[in-house]
Design an enzyme around this catalytic site. Structure first.
Site, short mmCIF file in Angstrom:
data_model
loop_
_atom_site.label_atom_id
_atom_site.label_comp_id
_atom_site.label_asym_id
_atom_site.label_seq_id
_atom_site.Cartn_x
_atom_site.Cartn_y
_atom_site.Cartn_z
N GLU A 25 2.81 -8.82 12.85
CA GLU A 25 4.15 -9.13 12.94
C GLU A 25 3.84 -9.42 14.60
O GLU A 25 2.74 -8.44 15.09
CB GLU A 25 5.79 -7.89 12.72
N GLU A 173 14.08 -9.63 5.78
CA GLU A 173 14.92 -8.86 5.52
C GLU A 173 16.65 -9.76 5.67
O GLU A 173 17.49 -9.50 7.16
CB GLU A 173 15.15 -8.02 5.99
N TYR A 239 10.13 2.01 2.84
CA TYR A 239 9.32 3.08 4.12
C TYR A 239 9.35 4.33 3.78
O TYR A 239 10.78 4.85 3.32
CB TYR A 239 10.08 2.48 5.71
N GLU A 297 6.41 -4.75 2.23
CA GLU A 297 6.53 -3.84 3.70
C GLU A 297 6.86 -2.22 2.70
O GLU A 297 7.51 -1.90 2.00
CB GLU A 297 7.71 -4.14 4.45
N GLN A 346 1.56 -2.17 8.72
CA GLN A 346 1.25 -3.24 9.10
C GLN A 346 -0.26 -2.54 9.70
O GLN A 346 -0.73 -1.90 9.59
CB GLN A 346 1.81 -3.92 10.60
O1 AHR Z 1 7.38 -3.82 10.01
C1 AHR Z 1 8.46 -3.40 11.13
C2 AHR Z 1 9.75 -4.10 10.45
O2 AHR Z 1 10.47 -3.06 9.12
C3 AHR Z 1 10.59 -5.72 9.76
O3 AHR Z 1 9.84 -6.43 11.52
C4 AHR Z 1 10.94 -5.62 9.36
O4 AHR Z 1 11.00 -6.67 8.19
C5 AHR Z 1 11.12 -4.33 8.96
O5 AHR Z 1 12.80 -3.89 9.03
#
Ligand code: AHR
Length: 493
Positions: A25, A173, A239, A297, A346
């Protein structure tokens, strides 16, 4: 002693290589500094891309790379990032640190990066603040072969032949940074925007709708009910946060004790429940499993490294991250009938990265090593592993101690990946092989005596894979002794 059985005759489908996808990103030092330094940089580069990072990433056989966001995607206007660099629009990266984005890395630079890495592009389009026309034109610009306004513009910018665009995300998102939408509203927008994401010539776009945040099952229900026949994939974002709390401190990447180790393992395992429950909803509307669940993600998310820009999400990466990676990949394998792609967040310098850079230095993280060790599973056939894991007890909480996955590749080699989640207890495993005759065994181990061991620019090889000597083959059985807090990949042939 843990008894395990692998049945080589029981093939459970292909472990798609796309489960090993990455995400880049425009955030912090991921693209700029981490990947792109420009051709005039004193940092050794290939056409402007850091040569060290290119080489490291090439070795991982990255199958697919997602770009340009993330939250950035729904504020990105692709036309700002084409044409002569000196004339490209400058903007503010509002989501990530409020820094200037000079658009020097745009569509051409991203797609060239994919060529250099021999990876397939996955582009996320802008639904939150972009128009349908803008999205339609972007796809035309990249993929139309012939005379058209967008193909003409592409040619003017030096690219005669169209690119292939296999994957396209219709927003990111959109329940949050991508427009704070309700699922009913986004479902309608998805139907509209995706209609103009066209297949030109023989380019077939796999269209990915914005899916749920973590356990928002209602979002999945609405999207599947209202639009499943128009999508190829539905994304899921989850996450691992040690504290489990988005709104307070997430926890340090390196300063943690056994409590945080355990909660991290527990929160990582939650991925399985999420996949099972979202898949159940998907099964209702799509019993044939045509729509892929795309975990685009995932990874560990901590407080940023002290002294760094909070909007840059720069964090260190320890042995704990190696376990997060191994456990998640094992889960994705297990559900690979429905989970068709996953992209860790990432690739460079952001969140659970493969590599970190500082000036002209680069280091490989423990997560990198797990992706390297596990790449043998890419496109191999998933095998059934029968076993009952011993439990890992911490206070009054219990989680399985072992996470396991096995596959057989085209050459008939069996690969077994095992994570021992326990911070202090080793595991003795005896594994019976059914339908295969292992003659030779080899293995790689990633571990360390210290749970928060990590690589630094001064000591870049503190955590690195070593030959695994704790496994032996006897009468068709594999015996192994797995150290605490370890990731092992064994190969039998
Ligand atoms: O990966 C970081 C951020 O986490 C991304 O930009 C977003 O899609 C998510 O909230």
């Amino acid at each position: 002693m843990v008894r395990m059985a692998i049945n080589a005759r029981e093939r459970k489908g292909t472990i798609s290589r796309y489960l090993y996808g990455q995400f880049a990103e425009h955030l912090g030092r991921c693209i700029y500094e981490g990947i792109w330094v420009g051709p005039d940089s004193p940092i050794p580069n290939t056409e402007g891309y850091r040569t060290d990072v290119l080489e490291a990433l090439k070795n991982l056989n990255i199958p697919v790379l997602r770009w340009p966001g993330g939250c950035f995607a729904d504020e990105y206007h692709w036309m700002d990032g084409i044409g002569p660099k000196s004339q490209r629009a400058r903007m503010i990266n509002n989501h990530w640190g409020g820094v200037e984005e000079n658009n020097h890395f745009g569509t051409h630079e991203f797609l060239r990066l994919c060529e250099l890495l021999d990876t397939e592009p996955y582009i996320s389009g802008n639904v939150g603040s972009g128009t349908v026309r803008e999205m339609q034109q972007w796809v035309e610009y990249m993929t139309f072969d012939g005379e058209s306004p967008m193909a003409g513009l592409r040619k003017e910018n030096g690219k005669e032949q169209p690119w292939k665009l296999p994957f396209f995300g219709v927003g990111n998102e959109n329940w949050g940074c991508g427009g704070n939408m309700r699922p009913e509203y986004y479902a309608d927008l998805y139907r509209r925007y995706s209609s103009y994401v066209r297949n030109y010539g023989d380019n077939q776009v796999y269209k990915i709708a914005c899916g749920p945040n973590t356990d928002d099952y209602h979002w999945t229900e609405v999207l599947m009910r209202e639009a499943h026949w128009l999508m190829n994939g539905l994304s899921l974002h989850y996450y691992t946060i040690p504290s489990g709390n988005w709104f307070a401190s997430k926890g340090s990447a390196t300063e943690f004790g056994v409590d945080e180790w355990f909660s991290t393992m527990k929160n990582t395992l939650f991925m399985e429940e999420l996949i099972v429950k979202h898949s159940k909803i998907m099964d209702k509307y799509d019993p044939e499993g045509k729509v892929g669940l795309i975990v685009d993600e995932w990874g560990g998310w901590y407080d940023v490294e002290p002294g760094t820009n909070p909007g840059f999400l720069y964090q260190q990466n320890t042995l704990r991250d190696a376990l997060i990676a191994g456990v998640n990949l094992n889960i994705f394998h297990k559900y690979s009938k429905r989970v068709k792609m996953a992209n860790i967040a990432q690739v460079v310098n952001v969140l659970q990265a493969m590599v970190l850079t500082e000036g002209d230095k680069m280091l490989l993280t423990p997560t990198y090593h797990v992706f390297d060790m596990y790449k043998v599973h890419q496109d191999a056939e998933l095998l059934d592993v029968e076993f009952e894991s011993p439990m890992y007890k911490h206070g009054s909480q219990l989680i399985p101690q072992l996470s396991v996955s096995a596959s057989i590749d085209k050459e008939g080699r069996i690969h077994l990946s095992v994570c021992n989640l326990h911070h202090a207890v080793s595991a003795s495993v005896s594994c019976h092989l059914e339908g295969a005759e292992g003659k030779e065994i080899s293995g790689t181990l990633l571990t360390h005596s210290s749970l928060n061991a990590h690589n630094t620019f001064h000591q870049p090889e503190v955590v690195k894979p070593a030959k695994f000597t704790g496994a032996k083959l006897e009468d068709g059985q594999v015996h192994m002794e797995l150290p605490p807090a370890s990731v092992v990949v064994l190969t039998l042939k």
